[in-house]
Scaffold this motif. Sequence first.
Motif, short mmCIF file in Angstrom:
data_model
loop_
_atom_site.label_atom_id
_atom_site.label_comp_id
_atom_site.label_asym_id
_atom_site.label_seq_id
_atom_site.Cartn_x
_atom_site.Cartn_y
_atom_site.Cartn_z
N THR A 76 6.12 -21.96 -3.59
CA THR A 76 5.24 -23.11 -3.28
C THR A 76 5.31 -23.47 -1.65
OG1 THR A 76 7.14 -24.44 -3.80
CG2 THR A 76 5.55 -24.03 -5.29
N GLY A 77 5.98 -22.55 -0.91
CA GLY A 77 6.31 -22.78 0.42
C GLY A 77 5.44 -22.43 1.24
N ASP A 78 5.84 -22.01 2.45
CA ASP A 78 5.01 -21.95 3.53
C ASP A 78 4.72 -20.43 4.05
OD1 ASP A 78 7.40 -21.34 4.82
OD2 ASP A 78 7.52 -22.62 6.09
N ALA A 79 5.07 -19.59 3.04
CA ALA A 79 4.61 -18.26 3.24
C ALA A 79 3.33 -17.83 3.44
CB ALA A 79 5.41 -17.15 2.25
N THR A 80 2.75 -16.91 4.09
CA THR A 80 1.30 -16.87 4.09
C THR A 80 0.87 -16.20 2.66
OG1 THR A 80 1.46 -14.31 4.61
CG2 THR A 80 1.72 -15.95 6.52
N ASN A 81 -0.67 -16.48 2.44
CA ASN A 81 -1.12 -15.96 1.38
C ASN A 81 -1.00 -14.57 1.11
OD1 ASN A 81 -2.34 -18.62 0.56
ND2 ASN A 81 -4.05 -18.23 2.07
N GLU A 82 -1.13 -13.83 2.02
CA GLU A 82 -0.70 -12.39 1.77
C GLU A 82 0.69 -12.02 1.51
OE1 GLU A 82 -1.84 -8.34 4.15
OE2 GLU A 82 -1.70 -9.97 5.32
N GLU A 83 1.77 -12.72 1.92
CA GLU A 83 3.14 -12.73 1.48
C GLU A 83 3.09 -13.00 0.11
OE1 GLU A 83 5.30 -13.29 5.71
OE2 GLU A 83 4.71 -14.97 4.73
N LYS A 84 2.52 -14.20 -0.34
CA LYS A 84 2.71 -14.71 -1.66
C LYS A 84 2.04 -13.64 -2.77
CE LYS A 84 2.92 -19.58 -0.49
NZ LYS A 84 2.28 -21.14 -0.71
N PHE A 85 1.03 -13.17 -2.28
CA PHE A 85 0.46 -12.15 -3.18
C PHE A 85 1.35 -11.06 -3.38
CE2 PHE A 85 -2.57 -8.74 -4.64
CZ PHE A 85 -3.34 -9.19 -5.66
N GLU A 86 1.68 -10.43 -2.19
CA GLU A 86 2.69 -9.24 -2.25
C GLU A 86 3.82 -9.52 -3.33
OE1 GLU A 86 5.14 -6.28 0.55
OE2 GLU A 86 4.44 -8.37 1.33
N LYS A 87 4.56 -10.83 -3.14
CA LYS A 87 5.50 -10.98 -4.04
C LYS A 87 5.28 -11.02 -5.41
CE LYS A 87 8.85 -11.45 -1.19
NZ LYS A 87 10.12 -10.27 -0.86
N TRP A 88 4.07 -11.51 -5.67
CA TRP A 88 3.67 -11.53 -7.22
C TRP A 88 3.28 -10.18 -7.41
CZ3 TRP A 88 3.94 -13.39 -11.52
CH2 TRP A 88 2.77 -13.01 -12.74
N SER A 89 2.75 -9.18 -7.00
CA SER A 89 2.50 -7.96 -7.29
C SER A 89 3.88 -7.17 -7.20
CB SER A 89 1.78 -7.08 -6.22
OG SER A 89 2.62 -6.75 -4.84
N GLU A 90 4.81 -7.60 -6.96
CA GLU A 90 6.23 -7.08 -6.94
C GLU A 90 6.72 -7.27 -8.48
OE1 GLU A 90 10.86 -7.78 -5.14
OE2 GLU A 90 8.85 -7.93 -3.88
#
Length: 473
Positions: A76-90
């Motif tokens: 829910t924080g200030d990471a970029t959309n790309e970074e959030k998607f990468e974490k979800w893929s992990e």
Amino acid sequence: MTAFIHEDFLLQSETAKILYHEYAKNLPIIDYHCHLDPKAIAENQSYSNITDIWLGGDHYKWRALRAYGIEEKYITGDATNEEKFEKWSEVLPFTIGNPLFHWSALELKSYFGIEDLLSHENWKDIYTRCNDIIAQPEFTTQELITRSNVKWICTTDDPIDDLRYHKQITRQKEFKTNVTPTFRPDKALQIGAPSFLEYVKSLEQVVGYDINSYSRMEQALLSRIEYFDACGCFISDHGLSEVPYAESTEQKLEDLFTKRLSGASLSKEEGDQYTTSLFLTLGRKYAELDWVMQLHMGAIRNPNTRQFHQLGADTGYDIIGDSSYANNLCRLMDGLEQTGELPKTILYNLNAVQNDVLAAMIGSFQQGGIKGKIQFGSGWWYNDQKDGMTKQITALSHLGLLSCFVGMLTDSRSFLSYTRHEYFRRILCNILGGWVESGEVPNPLPFLGQIVEDICFNNANTYFKLDTHKFKK
């Protein structure tokens, strides 16, 4: 290699395959309880990227990310959309056994045509492919709803809402799906909540007079019901962490309301007296207007105080409660039934331990002339996964009439969640098909097919009177 999500996914018998493909698959969707944003529908919102539409506001995914140890900045924080998607893929490959594993695969295939399982190895490719589709002008909320074959959506709305976006939607003749509000007065009934006094002030601004007594509170809410009704609403909803029942008198109710307005705290008994009396008043009004009343019971809200103060409510921390409410629920329903003012009601429990309780209870309050007047609602929240749906369907079939069931809903904030109806339909057909294959029920396919069609669409269509309701379009 056969794709993970193939045409016979979850269908483990020939009968199940026939029931799903020939009877369930192509039926329209009636989504009679969800948390979609009516503003996003009215304004036909588009999205900038897959993270916005897929991860934004999805409490299920947020909980999984936290369980895997992902930092909050990527949730829910200030990471970029790309970074959030990468974490979800992990994390996604490690959700095996969780419904997110199935839901995510269904959503990627249904809305993006992607059959590859998302992983940390292919996330960049899938991120790009999804975003290319999202960038197309037809990828909007209304188009997603239309593509999903949704006949009717019922959002969840507070009594102070002016319903401007619902009104806007009704004027959009080219958009064929009807979208109506639900009257959800939880904040008005939670007299002990810290925010109650502030809420009373907000309600005063809407109704245009001081709410300085219990009778005025009743008057204010009844007037808002009339307003919602005039705007096409015909469903209410109550979220009850605990189900209260405590009788009172008019004078006692006035005294405790005055006490609370002064800023003083109420005892549990006083709070229960207020909630019980106001609930019964509202229930009688629902019956008068031929509304359907929904009761969602058993959630413990905001148990993590530190995270609640940091992130606020509805951020993925609510959990299953274990309170016993059968006796009080019976008394509430009987309080309305005694005068013939119990409206059509759908009961949802968050704790599957209480499945048999509700499945049995609905049989004590049915009424001639109304098929399935009192419903045991579909597996809710933590129960809207394969095992939870199976348990709910089994309990209802054992203790009631599964054939009268009004079926599935999304209960979601995501416009990609309509695959949950597909998920439910596959599970339902697999259960019925399994009964046939094991010799537990005969195999008159047209008859079983009719039951499937009824549960997936016809029963809800009739129960909510959608073909006779005077929508404003």
